[in-house]
Design an enzyme around this catalytic site. Structure first.
Site, PDB file in Angstrom:
ATOM      1  CB  CYS A   1      38.359  33.078  41.183  1.00  0.00           C
ATOM      2  SG  CYS A   1      39.994  32.331  41.254  1.00  0.00           S
TER       3      CYS A   1
ATOM      4  CB  ALA B   1      46.742  37.129  48.146  1.00  0.00           C
TER       5      ALA B   1
ATOM      6  N   GLY C   1      47.254  43.748  41.539  1.00  0.00           N
ATOM      7  CA  GLY C   1      46.968  45.101  42.026  1.00  0.00           C
ATOM      8  C   GLY C   1      45.624  45.663  41.654  1.00  0.00           C
TER       9      GLY C   1
END
Length: 750
Positions: free
Chosen positions: A515, A390, A394
């Site tokens: 996260c 995923a 970038g």
């Protein structure tokens, strides 16, 4: 007020008339009878006498009172003569009288004035009222020397004089003055600390039991306020939160009688929801992760934004050169910490960081400090084959390419085409040349491609670690999210494990990160992966800081190796909330394993014993020379391939203008050569046949006789079938012929 130092420099002021003092007294309501009449002739030099001395004293006293009314000086005006003071105290203040010379001169006799004028000892006032030895002039300096309670109130000019008298900074005394300033600062800091300690002691007095819990009436009032959409009292809520935390930390001494700990925790939960704006479900889930005081620090840290961090692109520049270039553009920054060699923390900037020439040239990328951690844990090496499942937008992919120095290959996958566009833009801007962008569902990736040395899975999550960036998480997340997201994460981690090549010489590692700080998305997913894939194990992440993962949480026990995972909190490390776990694949995927889509593996061979060797599905990237690769999808069909090869050869010869029959001629010659070889081998075969035992010959003869008998039986059956068919056909023809004959006979008779 006494004469200042400025008065000496500027000369004496103009003398004031007694009429001026009389006017001042009238304004303040002081009787004018106490003031003697002033001579009308201004040309004569003023002389001092006993009675006028007293008048001057009283006049100066009125002047002091006037200044007191204006607010510039507060004095208790008392004359120097004690007798006069006692007389004035005994008198009552009459009404103000008219300003006439006759009334003012009634108090004094002419004889008194003549005696004073004719006296030998004529007292004259100096130009600045300081040259006289008489007590007729009121001086505030003398009052201070006499021990009175009056204080100086300096004017601005006098303050400037004091500033001029201060020591000027020179090379000789600058060191001493700096020491004095340092001492003053230290003393102030010590006083502040002492005050803080006193306040802390006052708030923690033994026996001080704060009243925190609300009664039923107060609860109803709060409910009514919430219904009427009134804003809560934030200061009251904050103080109540701190008091509740203090009670929970020392519950035995500070709790009210008859109150349970659950009541205090419920009250704290309600106050946190009202003060910070969380829904009750999420606030309770987050509070269960920490002790009360640490939970309060976590909620408080989510209210402030994390520092802006940029990552240096080492493919184009060095961190020192980039820092110098940005400082020249007015950016205030410093290294993010000793744990990172590429991060820079930005405090202030005069230019937008996303539009500088350095940004457009690809020298850096805006990236959170916590996003460095998964790539640092993965630690990709040069010339490896890596997968980012995923990857958008970038940041982690380009970080991996920088660590690999644009060698090897990286497959950057993202299921969203819209997000993949931003990924492609960052890849081109940062000068990455070893990355292939693909758009697949990550759960299908082991079927699409496998055999990677290292895999990075930054799974989609609830975002409870980045509430400072997205405050909508406070109210948007509910119980369904914490059921659906872990299910998706479990599928993704199984697919990632199956995509890793366990036989890699340099790798075989997987990093799982989120996260989020929720246990359902972190420790429970890792425990599920360990239970479903016994061919993986947890290893050290290699990160220099971070809190250990949970091995037990609210009655749930996890594998002890979960201590190797790392948790990051905003209130401890000033980074976004994050979770990092690193796996190593030590063996192939077991047979009949549950895949990412929830189905069992059917590609494994059926006739394999339980104790037999397990075959891994993932192809091996590099193989030794001289060894053939063993594939699980079966072998090639050689006969079908030979037909395709022959057709291709014929078509190629026709294109060249050759006769494709020449191939057949060559094949016939080859067959003849093969026959000659076989004819040479036939005598050897005959010799071997002669050597065979008679039993084998007998068996062969019996087999031949049996075959003949079977053939005879088949022939007989076929013959019988044919004869039966012929007979049936003849019968049918005869039956058809009989009615015709009858008809002919009938016609003949007629």
């Amino acid at each position: 007020m006494g004469v200042g130092r400025r008065m000496k420099k500027q000369g004496p002021p103009e003398p004031l008339s007694e009429a001026h003092f009389a006017n001042l007294k009238r304004k303040k309501g002081i009787p004018v009878d106490d003031i003697p009449a002033e001579e009308h002739s201004s040309k004569k030099r003023r002389t001092a006498s006993k009675k006028p001395e007293k008048a001057i004293k009283s006049a100066t006293g009125t002047k002091g009172t006037g200044r007191q009314a204006n607010g510039s000086k507060k004095t208790a005006s008392a004359p120097s003569n004690g007798v006069k003071a006692s007389k004035t105290k005994g008198k009552k203040a009459p009404e103000p009288q008219s300003d006439s010379d006759e009334e003012m001169n009634d108090e004094f006799d002419a004889s008194d004035l003549e005696d004073e004028a004719g006296s030998d000892e004529e007292l004259k006032l100096g130009s600045d009222f300081l040259g006289s030895d008489d007590d007729s002039v009121y001086d505030s300096d003398l009052d201070q020397d006499a021990g009175k309670k009056e204080k100086f109130v300096f004017s601005d000019d006098e303050d400037e004089d004091d500033d001029e008298r201060e020591e000027k900074l020179t090379a000789a005394n600058i060191e001493g003055l700096s020491r004095k300033l340092d001492q003053q600062r230290e003393e102030e800091e010590a006083e502040n600390e002492a005050e803080l300690r006193e306040d802390a002691m006052q708030t923690n007095i033994d026996g001080d039991k704060p009243h925190v819990l609300d009664s039923d009436d107060e609860d109803e009032d709060l409910a009514a306020k919430t219904k009427s959409l009134l804003a809560p009292d934030l200061q009251m809520l904050r103080t109540r939160i701190t008091e509740t935390i203090r009670v929970l930390e020392d519950f035995g001494e500070l709790a009210e009688e008859g109150r349970d700990r659950a009541e205090y925790t419920n009250q704290l939960l309600k106050d946190v929801c009202a003060y910070y704006g969380y829904n009750e479900f999420l606030a309770e889930k987050l509070m269960n992760l920490f002790p009360p005081r640490e939970a309060f620090a976590f909620f408080e840290a989510n209210e402030s934004a994390r520092p802006v961090v940029i990552r240096t692109n080492t493919l184009r520049t060095h961190r020192r050169d980039l820092a110098q270039a940005l400082i020249n553009r007015g950016v205030t920054l410093e290294p993010v910490g000793k744990w990172s060699k590429v991060g820079l923390q930005v405090f202030d900037s005069n230019v937008p960081l996303g539009a500088t020439p350095e940004y457009l040239a690809g020298h850096y990328i805006l990236q959170a400090a916590s996003s460095f951690l998964p790539v640092m844990a993965l630690c990709p090496q040069e010339n490896e084959r890596c997968l980012d499942m995923a990857s958008a937008p970038g940041g982690k992919t380009t970080h991996m390419a920088a660590l690999m120095k644009n060698t090897g290959v990286i497959f950057a996958n993202d299921p969203s085409k819209a997000r993949a566009k931003g990924l492609i833009g960052n890849i081109h801007r940062l000068g990455v040349r070893n990355t292939i962008v693909c758009n697949y569902d990550a759960r299908e990736f082991p079927r699409v491609m496998g055999g990677f040395d290292r895999v990075l899975l930054d799974a989609p999550c609830s975002g409870t670690g980045v509430i400072a960036k997205d405050p909508s998480v406070k109210t948007n997340r509910d119980e369904k999210d914490f059921q659906q997201l872990p299910h998706l994460q479990k599928q993704l981690i199984l697919a990632a494990i199956d995509s890793v090549n366990h036989a890699s010489k340099t790798g075989g590692y997987l990093v799982y990160s989120t996260c989020s700080v929720a246990v359902e998305e972190n420790e429970q997913v890792v425990a599920y992966a360990l239970s479903r894939r016994p061919n993986v194990r947890l290893v050290e992440t290699g990160l220099p800081f971070g809190k250990e993962g949970f091995t037990s949480f609210m009655g749930k026990e996890f594998h002890p190796s979960l201590k190797l995972t790392r948790r990051y909190y905003p209130h401890l490390y000033n980074v976004d909330g994050f979770f990092v776990a690193k796996f190593q694949k030590i063996g192939p995927t077991p047979p009949n394993a549950v895949l990412a889509n929830g189905k069992k593996d059917k590609a494994v061979t059926r006739n394999v014993d339980d104790d037999a060797m397990v075959i891994d599905k993932t192809p091996i990237a590099t193989e030794e020379a001289g060894k053939e690769a063993k594939d699980d999808f079966g072998g090639f069909d050689d006969e079908q391939d030979a037909d395709y090869i022959e057709r291709a050869k014929r078509n190629a010869m026709r294109r060249r203008g050759l006769d494709p029959r020449a191939l057949k001629k060559g094949e016939k010659k080859e067959k003849k050569g093969m026959k000659e070889e076989t004819s040479e081998e036939e005598p050897t075969k005959e010799v071997t046949r002669e050597k065979e035992a008679p039993k084998e010959k007998a068996e062969k003869a019996e087999a031949k006789s049996e075959k003949k008998e079977k053939k005879d039986k088949k022939d007989k059956k076929e013959k019988t079938k044919e004869t039966l068919k012929v007979e049936k056909a003849e019968e049918k023809t005869t039956e058809k012929a009989k009615p015709k004959e009858k008809k002919e006979k009938v016609k003949a008779k007629k």
